[in-house]
Structure formats: C-alpha cells, structure tokens
Design a protein around this motif. Sequence first.
Motif, PDB file in Angstrom:
ATOM      1  N   GLN A  23       0.831  -1.192   0.000  1.00 53.96           N
ATOM      2  CA  GLN A  23       0.000   0.000   0.000  1.00 53.96           C
ATOM      3  C   GLN A  23       0.877   1.257   0.000  1.00 53.96           C
ATOM      4  OE1 GLN A  23      -0.766  -0.117   4.836  1.00 53.96           O
ATOM      5  NE2 GLN A  23      -2.398   0.533   3.502  1.00 53.96           N
ATOM      6  N   HIS A  24       0.283   2.381  -0.363  1.00 60.26           N
ATOM      7  CA  HIS A  24       0.961   3.679  -0.399  1.00 60.26           C
ATOM      8  C   HIS A  24       2.136   3.698  -1.381  1.00 60.26           C
ATOM      9  CE1 HIS A  24      -1.627   4.487   2.898  1.00 60.26           C
ATOM     10  NE2 HIS A  24      -0.914   3.875   3.813  1.00 60.26           N
ATOM     11  N   PRO A  25       1.868   3.491  -2.680  1.00 61.16           N
ATOM     12  CA  PRO A  25       2.927   3.696  -3.679  1.00 61.16           C
ATOM     13  C   PRO A  25       3.165   5.193  -3.833  1.00 61.16           C
ATOM     14  CG  PRO A  25       0.851   3.153  -4.762  1.00 61.16           C
ATOM     15  CD  PRO A  25       0.601   3.062  -3.280  1.00 61.16           C
ATOM     16  N   GLY A  38       7.422  -0.778  -9.742  1.00 61.67           N
ATOM     17  CA  GLY A  38       7.275   0.255  -8.736  1.00 61.67           C
ATOM     18  C   GLY A  38       7.464  -0.290  -7.336  1.00 61.67           C
ATOM     19  N   THR A  39       7.312   0.583  -6.350  1.00 56.24           N
ATOM     20  CA  THR A  39       7.458   0.200  -4.943  1.00 56.24           C
ATOM     21  C   THR A  39       6.291   0.753  -4.137  1.00 56.24           C
ATOM     22  OG1 THR A  39       8.733   2.192  -4.374  1.00 56.24           O
ATOM     23  CG2 THR A  39       9.980   0.260  -5.104  1.00 56.24           C
ATOM     24  N   THR A  40       6.072   0.150  -2.976  1.00 53.66           N
ATOM     25  CA  THR A  40       5.101   0.678  -2.016  1.00 53.66           C
ATOM     26  C   THR A  40       5.812   0.921  -0.682  1.00 53.66           C
ATOM     27  OG1 THR A  40       4.372  -1.462  -1.128  1.00 53.66           O
ATOM     28  CG2 THR A  40       3.256  -0.659  -3.103  1.00 53.66           C
ATOM     29  N   GLY A  41       5.324   1.909   0.054  1.00 54.67           N
ATOM     30  CA  GLY A  41       5.940   2.238   1.336  1.00 54.67           C
ATOM     31  C   GLY A  41       5.447   1.402   2.485  1.00 54.67           C
ATOM     32  N   GLY A  42       4.349   0.690   2.308  1.00 50.71           N
ATOM     33  CA  GLY A  42       3.796  -0.141   3.373  1.00 50.71           C
ATOM     34  C   GLY A  42       3.096  -1.356   2.794  1.00 50.71           C
ATOM     35  N   GLY A  43       2.475  -2.113   3.661  1.00 53.01           N
ATOM     36  CA  GLY A  43       1.761  -3.304   3.234  1.00 53.01           C
ATOM     37  C   GLY A  43       2.673  -4.448   2.853  1.00 53.01           C
ATOM     38  N   GLN A  75      10.334   0.110   4.031  1.00 52.54           N
ATOM     39  CA  GLN A  75       9.725   1.318   3.482  1.00 52.54           C
ATOM     40  C   GLN A  75      10.532   1.926   2.340  1.00 52.54           C
ATOM     41  OE1 GLN A  75       9.077   3.481   7.281  1.00 52.54           O
ATOM     42  NE2 GLN A  75       6.918   3.289   6.784  1.00 52.54           N
ATOM     43  N   SER A  76      10.149   1.559   1.130  1.00 48.96           N
ATOM     44  CA  SER A  76      10.757   2.119  -0.072  1.00 48.96           C
ATOM     45  C   SER A  76       9.796   3.133  -0.670  1.00 48.96           C
ATOM     46  CB  SER A  76      11.057   1.014  -1.087  1.00 48.96           C
ATOM     47  OG  SER A  76      11.658   1.540  -2.236  1.00 48.96           O
ATOM     48  N   PHE A  77      10.179   4.404  -0.647  1.00 50.02           N
ATOM     49  CA  PHE A  77       9.325   5.472  -1.126  1.00 50.02           C
ATOM     50  C   PHE A  77       9.802   6.057  -2.456  1.00 50.02           C
ATOM     51  CE2 PHE A  77       8.212   6.465   3.545  1.00 50.02           C
ATOM     52  CZ  PHE A  77       7.112   5.624   3.489  1.00 50.02           C
TER      53      PHE A  77
END
Length: 201
Positions: A23-25, A38-43, A75-77
Amino acid sequence: YKIKTDGSDYQILHEFNEEPDGQHPLDGLISDGNYLYGTTGGGGAKSRGTVFRIKKDGAEYQTLHDMQGPPESSQSFNALLLDAGYLYGTTILGGDHQGGVVFRLKTDGTDYNLLHEFDYENEGSIPLTTLVALGDYLYGVCANSGLHDRGTIFRLHRNGSDFEVIHAFSQEPDGRDPVYSLTPFNGFLYGIAYDGGKFGS
C-alpha cells in the motif's frame, strides 16, 4: 491507472490490497517495455512495503519482493532504477544502523541483495531519492545525518563495493536536506537542497 494525453480513456489498472500487494505507492513507475515496476511504502507480507511489477494493460500484477523490516530493509518510497536486468532501489529504514539501505534484485524478483546499509553518523540516512547511474557507479543523496548532520551525496559501485560520501551538506553556505534526485549531465551532478544556504531558504 493510465490515461490518454488528451484526457480520455482513463482506466484503473490495479487497486492495491494491503496484503499481499502493498500500500501507499509514493513514487513513479519505470518500464522495461513489457512491464511497469514500482514500490510501495507499506503493506505486503511483512507490512514494510513491496517491490512490484504489472503489465501495461493491468494484467499479471506480481509482488516481486516483500521488505522484511529491521534489520534488513523497510519502506521504499522511491522510484526504482533499471540497469542491465537489475532493479536498484533504496529504503528509508532498515539495515544494521536503521539509516536505510541500497538494494537490488532482478526484474523477475530473484537475486535480492542488500548492497549497502547506511551508517547515520558518517554516511547519512534516509535516502529519499531515486538512484542514478553514471559510468561504473550509482549516485544518490541522503536527506539527513552525515558529517554535519545535514545530509550527503554518495556513490557506490553497482555490486555495492567502493561506497563513498562525495559531499556532506553543512546548511550554510551549501544547503541542507537534499530530498530530490540528482540529474547527471556532462560530467556533473545537478541537484537541489530543500533548506539552508545563505538565506536559509
């Protein structure tokens, strides 16, 4: 989602489900011509973010890697860098010193490796930008910490060796908090510091 350049034909390609998708890309996608990455910061399986890929028509969504949380990575933002069959990225947490890491993995999700774990005091922390490739090295910035506790510019070889801080920000006169990606051109790296400088702006 995707949309035509004239604003027509808007389509949702994928709706993230916290587990297992992530979640939270929070940054952009990159493409190898077949897939978007791509990456998501959570989930994800560990609630620490994911690396994913999806076809341009929305088919075949796949979680390539689940961030494991401390002490590995978390957490990868940032958008990924695609280079010679590998995806390179950073996380803002994780590693032995909890300052974030540089990682890479193949585009099919195999061969995941931590290339570098940031040391707050000397190297910087919270690498908030996409890496850039120039010659034999990858370059990036850390938003915090380092010699003057104001962020750093760093480089390392694609295999993780030869890590080096090439500049430590000191607020005045050179700025602080470099939170945007570098732009390489004609032997120079161009960038912006969010704060600091002569006028503190």
